[in-house]
Design a protein around this motif. Structure first.
Motif, PDB file in Angstrom:
ATOM      1  N   LYS A  46      27.305 -30.631 -16.628  1.00  0.00           N
ATOM      2  CA  LYS A  46      28.679 -30.145 -16.509  1.00  0.00           C
ATOM      3  C   LYS A  46      29.435 -30.931 -15.449  1.00  0.00           C
ATOM      4  CE  LYS A  46      31.766 -27.198 -17.944  1.00  0.00           C
ATOM      5  NZ  LYS A  46      32.225 -27.221 -19.352  1.00  0.00           N
ATOM      6  N   SER A  47      28.765 -31.244 -14.351  1.00  0.00           N
ATOM      7  CA  SER A  47      29.391 -32.038 -13.300  1.00  0.00           C
ATOM      8  C   SER A  47      29.605 -33.481 -13.748  1.00  0.00           C
ATOM      9  CB  SER A  47      28.525 -32.009 -12.040  1.00  0.00           C
ATOM     10  OG  SER A  47      29.096 -32.790 -11.011  1.00  0.00           O
ATOM     11  N   LEU A  48      28.647 -34.025 -14.479  1.00  0.00           N
ATOM     12  CA  LEU A  48      28.763 -35.407 -14.962  1.00  0.00           C
ATOM     13  C   LEU A  48      29.947 -35.565 -15.904  1.00  0.00           C
ATOM     14  CD1 LEU A  48      25.022 -36.301 -15.761  1.00  0.00           C
ATOM     15  CD2 LEU A  48      26.253 -36.555 -13.604  1.00  0.00           C
ATOM     16  N   GLU A  49      30.234 -34.529 -16.676  1.00  0.00           N
ATOM     17  CA  GLU A  49      31.325 -34.606 -17.654  1.00  0.00           C
ATOM     18  C   GLU A  49      32.681 -34.820 -16.993  1.00  0.00           C
ATOM     19  OE1 GLU A  49      31.110 -31.022 -19.893  1.00  0.00           O
ATOM     20  OE2 GLU A  49      29.249 -31.575 -20.937  1.00  0.00           O
ATOM     21  N   PHE A  55      26.364 -42.974 -12.410  1.00  0.00           N
ATOM     22  CA  PHE A  55      25.307 -43.938 -12.141  1.00  0.00           C
ATOM     23  C   PHE A  55      23.962 -43.220 -12.196  1.00  0.00           C
ATOM     24  CE2 PHE A  55      28.981 -46.060 -10.609  1.00  0.00           C
ATOM     25  CZ  PHE A  55      28.722 -47.416 -10.702  1.00  0.00           C
ATOM     26  N   PHE A  56      23.146 -43.583 -13.172  1.00  0.00           N
ATOM     27  CA  PHE A  56      21.813 -43.007 -13.286  1.00  0.00           C
ATOM     28  C   PHE A  56      20.856 -43.940 -12.558  1.00  0.00           C
ATOM     29  CE2 PHE A  56      19.367 -39.777 -15.696  1.00  0.00           C
ATOM     30  CZ  PHE A  56      18.105 -40.122 -15.218  1.00  0.00           C
ATOM     31  N   GLY A  57      20.486 -43.556 -11.337  1.00  0.00           N
ATOM     32  CA  GLY A  57      19.578 -44.362 -10.530  1.00  0.00           C
ATOM     33  C   GLY A  57      18.140 -44.064 -10.889  1.00  0.00           C
ATOM     34  N   GLU A  58      17.535 -44.956 -11.636  1.00  0.00           N
ATOM     35  CA  GLU A  58      16.210 -44.720 -12.194  1.00  0.00           C
ATOM     36  C   GLU A  58      15.108 -45.357 -11.365  1.00  0.00           C
ATOM     37  OE1 GLU A  58      16.223 -46.897 -15.997  1.00  0.00           O
ATOM     38  OE2 GLU A  58      15.204 -48.484 -14.884  1.00  0.00           O
ATOM     39  N   LEU A  59      13.876 -44.990 -11.712  1.00  0.00           N
ATOM     40  CA  LEU A  59      12.679 -45.737 -11.331  1.00  0.00           C
ATOM     41  C   LEU A  59      12.284 -46.516 -12.580  1.00  0.00           C
ATOM     42  CD1 LEU A  59      10.777 -42.860  -9.489  1.00  0.00           C
ATOM     43  CD2 LEU A  59      11.949 -44.796  -8.422  1.00  0.00           C
ATOM     44  N   HIS A  60      12.228 -47.822 -12.473  1.00  0.00           N
ATOM     45  CA  HIS A  60      12.125 -48.669 -13.664  1.00  0.00           C
ATOM     46  C   HIS A  60      10.887 -48.393 -14.512  1.00  0.00           C
ATOM     47  CE1 HIS A  60      15.597 -50.739 -12.347  1.00  0.00           C
ATOM     48  NE2 HIS A  60      15.015 -51.520 -11.448  1.00  0.00           N
ATOM     49  N   ASN A  61       9.816 -47.892 -13.910  1.00  0.00           N
ATOM     50  CA  ASN A  61       8.567 -47.723 -14.667  1.00  0.00           C
ATOM     51  C   ASN A  61       8.195 -46.264 -14.870  1.00  0.00           C
ATOM     52  OD1 ASN A  61       7.868 -47.069 -12.066  1.00  0.00           O
ATOM     53  ND2 ASN A  61       6.053 -48.381 -11.971  1.00  0.00           N
ATOM     54  N   ASN A  62       9.170 -45.371 -14.743  1.00  0.00           N
ATOM     55  CA  ASN A  62       8.876 -43.940 -14.847  1.00  0.00           C
ATOM     56  C   ASN A  62       9.370 -43.375 -16.172  1.00  0.00           C
ATOM     57  OD1 ASN A  62       9.504 -40.929 -14.429  1.00  0.00           O
ATOM     58  ND2 ASN A  62       8.210 -41.425 -12.676  1.00  0.00           N
ATOM     59  N   PRO A  63       8.474 -42.889 -17.037  1.00  0.00           N
ATOM     60  CA  PRO A  63       8.877 -42.430 -18.369  1.00  0.00           C
ATOM     61  C   PRO A  63       9.766 -41.195 -18.350  1.00  0.00           C
ATOM     62  CG  PRO A  63       6.564 -41.933 -17.978  1.00  0.00           C
ATOM     63  CD  PRO A  63       7.001 -42.816 -16.859  1.00  0.00           C
ATOM     64  N   ILE A  64       9.600 -40.317 -17.354  1.00  0.00           N
ATOM     65  CA  ILE A  64      10.458 -39.136 -17.274  1.00  0.00           C
ATOM     66  C   ILE A  64      11.890 -39.550 -16.938  1.00  0.00           C
ATOM     67  CG2 ILE A  64      10.935 -37.025 -15.972  1.00  0.00           C
ATOM     68  CD1 ILE A  64       8.728 -36.746 -18.016  1.00  0.00           C
ATOM     69  N   ASN A 267      26.574 -39.853  -8.822  1.00  0.00           N
ATOM     70  CA  ASN A 267      25.335 -40.633  -8.915  1.00  0.00           C
ATOM     71  C   ASN A 267      24.111 -39.734  -8.934  1.00  0.00           C
ATOM     72  OD1 ASN A 267      25.729 -39.975  -6.191  1.00  0.00           O
ATOM     73  ND2 ASN A 267      24.696 -41.809  -5.452  1.00  0.00           N
ATOM     74  N   ILE A 268      23.055 -40.271  -9.554  1.00  0.00           N
ATOM     75  CA  ILE A 268      21.775 -39.588  -9.714  1.00  0.00           C
ATOM     76  C   ILE A 268      20.696 -40.460  -9.085  1.00  0.00           C
ATOM     77  CG2 ILE A 268      20.049 -38.801 -11.395  1.00  0.00           C
ATOM     78  CD1 ILE A 268      22.409 -38.385 -13.371  1.00  0.00           C
ATOM     79  N   ASN A 269      19.761 -39.837  -8.400  1.00  0.00           N
ATOM     80  CA  ASN A 269      18.655 -40.560  -7.786  1.00  0.00           C
ATOM     81  C   ASN A 269      17.346 -39.933  -8.246  1.00  0.00           C
ATOM     82  OD1 ASN A 269      16.970 -42.077  -6.121  1.00  0.00           O
ATOM     83  ND2 ASN A 269      17.377 -40.843  -4.302  1.00  0.00           N
ATOM     84  N   VAL A 270      16.515 -40.712  -8.942  1.00  0.00           N
ATOM     85  CA  VAL A 270      15.207 -40.231  -9.371  1.00  0.00           C
ATOM     86  C   VAL A 270      14.168 -40.682  -8.348  1.00  0.00           C
ATOM     87  CG1 VAL A 270      13.446 -40.271 -11.171  1.00  0.00           C
ATOM     88  CG2 VAL A 270      15.857 -40.338 -11.801  1.00  0.00           C
ATOM     89  N   VAL A 271      13.367 -39.730  -7.856  1.00  0.00           N
ATOM     90  CA  VAL A 271      12.350 -40.044  -6.846  1.00  0.00           C
ATOM     91  C   VAL A 271      11.012 -39.440  -7.265  1.00  0.00           C
ATOM     92  CG1 VAL A 271      14.018 -40.156  -4.962  1.00  0.00           C
ATOM     93  CG2 VAL A 271      12.898 -37.980  -5.484  1.00  0.00           C
ATOM     94  N   ALA A 287      22.211 -38.893  -3.234  1.00  0.00           N
ATOM     95  CA  ALA A 287      22.998 -38.887  -4.470  1.00  0.00           C
ATOM     96  C   ALA A 287      23.527 -37.482  -4.700  1.00  0.00           C
ATOM     97  CB  ALA A 287      22.133 -39.333  -5.649  1.00  0.00           C
ATOM     98  N   ASP A 288      24.462 -37.367  -5.621  1.00  0.00           N
ATOM     99  CA  ASP A 288      24.987 -36.043  -5.967  1.00  0.00           C
ATOM    100  C   ASP A 288      23.894 -35.177  -6.574  1.00  0.00           C
ATOM    101  OD1 ASP A 288      27.871 -36.331  -5.310  1.00  0.00           O
ATOM    102  OD2 ASP A 288      27.748 -37.945  -6.789  1.00  0.00           O
ATOM    103  N   PHE A 289      22.962 -35.832  -7.302  1.00  0.00           N
ATOM    104  CA  PHE A 289      21.841 -35.115  -7.892  1.00  0.00           C
ATOM    105  C   PHE A 289      20.559 -35.905  -7.658  1.00  0.00           C
ATOM    106  CE2 PHE A 289      25.612 -33.944 -10.318  1.00  0.00           C
ATOM    107  CZ  PHE A 289      25.592 -32.566 -10.123  1.00  0.00           C
ATOM    108  N   VAL A 290      19.548 -35.220  -7.171  1.00  0.00           N
ATOM    109  CA  VAL A 290      18.239 -35.825  -6.938  1.00  0.00           C
ATOM    110  C   VAL A 290      17.255 -35.197  -7.922  1.00  0.00           C
ATOM    111  CG1 VAL A 290      16.361 -36.169  -5.292  1.00  0.00           C
ATOM    112  CG2 VAL A 290      18.744 -36.217  -4.498  1.00  0.00           C
ATOM    113  N   ILE A 291      16.635 -36.041  -8.727  1.00  0.00           N
ATOM    114  CA  ILE A 291      15.640 -35.562  -9.687  1.00  0.00           C
ATOM    115  C   ILE A 291      14.263 -35.933  -9.154  1.00  0.00           C
ATOM    116  CG2 ILE A 291      14.800 -35.639 -12.054  1.00  0.00           C
ATOM    117  CD1 ILE A 291      17.581 -36.467 -12.949  1.00  0.00           C
ATOM    118  N   GLN A 292      13.499 -34.915  -8.768  1.00  0.00           N
ATOM    119  CA  GLN A 292      12.160 -35.142  -8.250  1.00  0.00           C
ATOM    120  C   GLN A 292      11.166 -35.125  -9.408  1.00  0.00           C
ATOM    121  OE1 GLN A 292      12.472 -33.587  -3.654  1.00  0.00           O
ATOM    122  NE2 GLN A 292      11.216 -32.407  -5.063  1.00  0.00           N
ATOM    123  N   VAL A 293      10.400 -36.206  -9.508  1.00  0.00           N
ATOM    124  CA  VAL A 293       9.399 -36.363 -10.560  1.00  0.00           C
ATOM    125  C   VAL A 293       8.028 -36.430  -9.900  1.00  0.00           C
ATOM    126  CG1 VAL A 293       8.614 -37.852 -12.439  1.00  0.00           C
ATOM    127  CG2 VAL A 293      11.056 -37.614 -11.982  1.00  0.00           C
TER     128      VAL A 293
END
Length: 301
Positions: A46-49, A55-64, A267-271, A287-293
């Protein structure tokens, strides 16, 4: 016999409930806001919309991370339709023609992979994004600087770009000269890691500055490409990149906002963490959103 059957059914039911409870405790990821409050996927979307650029800040080798990139793409397409613009650091600007030809059905995927210098994990991680763009008629931008020019800067400094052919500068680079703010924390950290913190030999500091400048020409090129696309298409831009290019809204985001300061950027940060349920405070406000994997997640290459 009836009592035994009833008892067996009860045991099976309890075992199923136990297995369900255990599976609910085992989470692959958890989403937090920048302050560390756990939120749902729907709340994040909803916030992204409401953003001009995501900006989807990914980990290049993370499938999730890659799966969530695709899910976010689907969700934003549902909200934006053809006004959604896609782009990735994984393609360099000199790959735009073959990327366009593939999306238009002119070139085969083999040409895109070879001439577009697709990454080794393209088939598993980035092909689904390109295929989604192709299936839905979306524009997909190759945003990064050709690596040979970043390499040139790393060896000779930014001034070497001025010697390139005029058409090369026009087609593949941002407007020169670019500003590099070495006081930005992300660039300062790079300098420190390379020993160029102002207390060593002059040659080492110059080399460290050139390495930071090579990172900056990537960020500046991506920022300029995104700005050009938003101005031309008037759409919402979803960019896929390593999180170091967009954390703290520095790097690529900083260059984008230099050109278009009124943009709304999310922005999104995947860690990767040991316990996804407990917010790692060192990622607060990255980041505005942190996705912990979970750090035990398998890798894609």
């Amino acid at each position: 016999m009836k009592k035994l059957r009833h008892y067996c059914l009860l045991i099976i039911t309890l075992l199923m409930m136990a297995n369900t409870t255990q599976s609910q405790d085992l989470k692959a990821f958890v989403i937090f806001d920048k302050e560390g409050k756990e939120i749902s996927y729907g709340e994040m979307v909803k916030s992204l919309e409401g953003a001009d650029a995501v900006f989807f800040g990914e980990l290049h080798n993370n499938p999730i991370a890659h799966w969530l990139e695709l899910e976010v793409t689907h969700s934003l397409f549902e909200a934006k339709g053809k006004d959604l613009l896609l782009g990735a650091e994984m393609f360099e600007r000199d790959a735009q023609q073959v990327l366009d030809e593939y999306l238009a059905g002119i070139a085969k995927e083999a040409y895109l992979i070879k001439d577009g210098k697709a990454w080794d994990n393209y088939a598993t991680d980035y092909s689904p994004l390109v295929e989604f763009a192709k299936a839905n008629g979306l524009k997909f931008y190759a945003t990064n600087v050709p690596r040979r020019y970043a390499s040139l800067v790393a060896k000779q400094g930014l001034s070497a770009l001025e010697e390139l052919d005029k058409e090369v500068r026009k087609n593949y680079l941002p407007k020169l000269p670019i500003e590099v703010d070495f006081s930005l924390p992300s660039y300062k950290n790079m300098m420190a890691m390379m020993g160029g913190h102002g207390h060593g030999m002059q040659g080492a500091e110059d080399m460290a500055k050139n390495m930071v400048a090579a990172q900056a020409i990537k960020d500046a090129t991506m920022g300029a490409t995104i700005a050009e696309a938003i101005k031309r298409e008037k759409g919402t831009f979803l960019h896929y990149n390593g999180s170091y290019h967009s954390n703290y809204k520095e790097g690529t985001v900083w260059y984008l906002l230099q050109k278009m300061p009124k943009l709304t950027v999310v922005n999104i940060n995947v860690v990767e963490v040991n316990d996804v349920n407990t917010f790692d405070t060192q990622n607060k406000e990255t980041a505005d959103f942190v996705i912990q994997v979970t750090e035990r997640m398998t890798k894609t290459y």
